[in-house]
Design a protein around this motif. Structure first.
Motif, short mmCIF file in Angstrom:
data_model
loop_
_atom_site.label_atom_id
_atom_site.label_comp_id
_atom_site.label_asym_id
_atom_site.label_seq_id
_atom_site.Cartn_x
_atom_site.Cartn_y
_atom_site.Cartn_z
N GLU A 65 54.49 152.70 -20.81
CA GLU A 65 55.44 153.43 -19.97
C GLU A 65 54.80 153.90 -18.67
O GLU A 65 55.50 154.35 -17.77
N LYS A 92 51.77 161.47 -23.10
CA LYS A 92 52.98 162.24 -22.81
C LYS A 92 52.63 163.54 -22.06
O LYS A 92 53.49 164.38 -21.84
N ARG A 113 58.13 161.76 -13.82
CA ARG A 113 58.13 161.21 -15.18
C ARG A 113 58.00 162.32 -16.21
O ARG A 113 58.64 162.28 -17.27
N ASP A 126 61.28 163.86 -17.01
CA ASP A 126 62.06 163.04 -17.93
C ASP A 126 61.53 163.12 -19.36
O ASP A 126 62.31 163.14 -20.33
N LEU A 127 60.21 163.14 -19.52
CA LEU A 127 59.63 163.26 -20.86
C LEU A 127 60.07 164.55 -21.52
O LEU A 127 60.41 164.58 -22.72
N LYS A 150 62.80 166.39 -20.74
CA LYS A 150 64.24 166.36 -20.99
C LYS A 150 64.55 165.52 -22.23
O LYS A 150 65.41 165.87 -23.04
N GLU A 151 63.83 164.43 -22.39
CA GLU A 151 64.04 163.57 -23.56
C GLU A 151 63.64 164.28 -24.84
O GLU A 151 64.37 164.24 -25.85
N LYS A 152 62.50 164.97 -24.81
CA LYS A 152 62.02 165.63 -26.03
C LYS A 152 62.98 166.72 -26.50
O LYS A 152 63.20 166.89 -27.71
N TYR A 153 63.55 167.46 -25.56
CA TYR A 153 64.39 168.60 -25.92
C TYR A 153 65.88 168.32 -25.73
O TYR A 153 66.70 169.23 -25.83
N ALA A 154 66.22 167.05 -25.47
CA ALA A 154 67.62 166.64 -25.33
C ALA A 154 68.36 167.53 -24.33
O ALA A 154 69.42 168.07 -24.63
#
Length: 597
Positions: free
Chosen positions: A145, A551, A586, A589-590, A592-596
């Protein structure tokens, strides 16, 4: 410790003046809140994270900056005056320890202590590195990634091309398709100097290692061309102006300035140490306060500040922490280690011209006129930084140094050295500016150095500055590359477009006619390019080396992520501000993705 003295609570305030008014946040009020995320450091990356995470109105974000706001300070807005900011009140005013590779000299290390961090005080150059650099990161971290294929979208989220100040047609000077539509404004020079055409015409005529590069930000950095800078509409574009200012009126974003993060506080220990509380203070003698994040603390305090905070928190090499009687909670040997920086050497030449900026710096009346031209029309000399052109080169393929050292660059697409052309006497380091004459400064740098340094504590007091060893020119490879860069610069200047322009090398450069003399000159006059990186490097999650995983999560710890240039696993072979923006995008985004969110 909680706030408990009303008089002190009232007196401790942090203010950020936005376009619509003034936001005043009492520190005591902040300590009573629970935030989802606390961003420690309001610099290049920190402002990006505060802006991106607070886009969700349900997420509460606190941004903490040790410095103040630069809004309304003209020197931060006028591109030509960017050179006045290192050493100013907006700078941490760090100095390195004596550098063995620089004849034992200590050199200033410029880091922004202000909202926007070093993006508010740097010299603007915008390079996003070769595609191969990002692929190298992917290989080192074991995470594809980070490859350019996946990172390109983040680069295009950071910035957008805008017209240069003079509005000239940029056809043939850039490749628009290589750029995006993000907040940072990027442009080519808006006030051409007589050097610009000579650099471009020389590169086009010589080719080979000196070839012309239409757009250094199109994937391959090698070659010469016009410099792209974080300048738009004749003004600096920083993370504070482009990312943070538009977000300042969000009710879910709080900003503290003039507030130091002194350490991370371990809140619990289960199978792993948990750090979700930070300690802050406004002065060495002031009350210390604690603030808690429900989800994460994001360390964005920079290549120097981040390892200092980690070490003060008991996270780092145990042998070093024991010497200062700091309890080691997590033994991570690489915290503060593996610092990489780009050494820089100014090469001065006297020239046959009366168009250099030397007269502007000597005559207050002329200077005032140029400043007024910028203020009234956004035109003239002051719309750009002092350098309009740059080039990246590799050493000759048959260079003898490769018999003893492996190539340290990311790939054959990545550079070993850099050359920048400045249309006047640029005072870098200790060489005094001459009182008469006209000059050109050619800056030579090594962008793939093998030398390594460190950041270490000098005491357990968070207000004491750490020891910064840049390791400049400590490696035989770096000296070889610097000497080659100096020779390449002089070869470049013998091409036909320069005929009659160069009088002679100036000062001690005139006597540096051998490789040994050039090396001695570099050690005497070399400085830092102020591109430090790597003190909390990324590595695979289970690797014994490194500080954070791919990450950007701090190893051996829950609740802490690091997002700034300290996480670079391999230094970019270019100016580093654009890559910092990329990792920040990035990282957002990581998260936001982890915590939805």
């Amino acid at each position: 410790m909680p706030a408990n003295r009303c008089s002190e609570e009232i007196s401790i305030k942090a203010t950020f003046r936005s376009k619509r008014g003034s936001m005043i946040i009492p520190l005591a009020e902040v300590t009573n809140k629970i935030y989802d995320f606390i961003v420690a450091g309001g610099g290049t990356a920190g402002c990006v994270l505060a802006s991106r995470l607070s886009q969700n109105p349900n997420i509460k974000v606190l941004l903490i900056e040790a410095g103040g706001s630069a809004q309304g300070q003209q020197n931060t807005e006028v591109p030509f005056l960017g050179v006045t900011l290192p050493g100013s009140d907006l700078d941490w005013k760090f100095n390195s320890v004596p550098q063995a590779g620089l004849d034992g000299r200590s050199v200033p290390v410029a880091r922004g202590q202000v909202l926007g961090g070093t993006s508010t005080i740097n010299f603007f150059t915008w390079n996003r590195a070769s595609n191969a650099l990002w692929d190298k990161w992917a290989s080192l971290t074991g995470d594809q990634e980070w490859s350019w294929k996946h990172v390109e979208k983040y680069y295009k989220m950071t910035s957008r091309l805008v017209k240069p100040a003079d509005g000239h047609d940029t056809t043939g000077e850039i490749i628009p398709s290589a750029h995006g539509n993000g907040p940072i404004e990027v442009s080519v020079p808006g006030f051409p100097t007589e050097l610009d055409s000579m650099v471009v015409n020389t590169s086009k005529s010589l080719g080979g290692r000196f070839a012309y590069n239409q757009d250094i930000n199109a994937g391959k950095t090698l070659g010469f061309g016009l410099m792209q800078s974080s300048i738009g509409h004749s003004k600096r574009s920083s993370s504070a102006t482009a990312y943070l200012a538009p977000a300042m009126n969000r009710p879910n974003l709080d900003v503290l300035i003039n507030t130091h993060v002194t350490r991370l506080v371990r809140t619990s220990e289960r199978h792993i140490s948990v750090f979700r509380t930070i300690e802050v203070a406004t002065s060495a003698s002031g009350q210390h306060y604690q603030i808690t994040a429900a989800k994460e603390i994001i360390l964005s305090a920079g290549v120097i500040g981040t390892p200092q905070i980690l070490l003060l928190s008991g996270i780092g090499p145990k042998e070093d922490l024991d010497k200062l009687n700091i309890i080691t909670y997590v033994d991570i040997p690489d915290v503060g280690r593996n610092l990489v920086d780009h050494p820089l050497v100014p090469n001065y030449f006297s020239v046959n011209s009366d168009k250099t900026f030397d007269a502007v710096l000597r005559d207050p009346t002329i200077f005032a006129g140029k400043l007024q031209e910028w203020a009234s029309s956004g035109q003239g000399l002051f719309v750009d930084s002092p350098g309009n052109t740059q080039g990246y080169m590799r050493l000759p393929k048959d260079a003898a140094i490769f018999e003893r050292y492996q190539d340290p660059a990311s790939s054959p697409e990545s550079a070993h050295t850099e050359i920048i052309f400045v249309d006047g006497f640029g005072q870098f380091g200790e060489a005094p500016a001459p009182e008469t004459g006209n000059f050109m400064t050619v800056l030579t740098g090594v962008v793939s150095p093998l030398s390594r340094g460190s950041v270490t504590l000098t005491s357990s007091d968070p207000f004491d500055k750490p020891a910064i060893d840049l390791g400049l020119l400590n490696s035989e490879f770096d000296i070889f590359a610097m000497v080659q860069a100096m020779k390449d610069a002089q070869s470049f200047l013998t091409a036909e477009p320069w005929s009659g322009y160069i009088k002679a090398p100036f000062g001690e450069l005139a006597d540096a006619t051998t490789d040994e003399a050039k090396a001695a000159y570099a050690r005497k006059f070399g400085v830092t390019g102020n591109h430090p990186a790597g003190t909390a490097a990324m590595s695979p999650a289970h690797a014994a080396w490194g500080v954070v995983d791919s990450k950007l999560l701090l190893k051996g710890v829950e609740g802490v992520r690091v997002v700034d240039a300290s996480v670079f696993p391999h230094t970019p072979e270019c100016h580093i501000q654009a890559p910092v923006y990329v990792i920040a995008e990035r990282a957002a985004d990581l998260i936001k993705e982890k915590y939805a969110i």
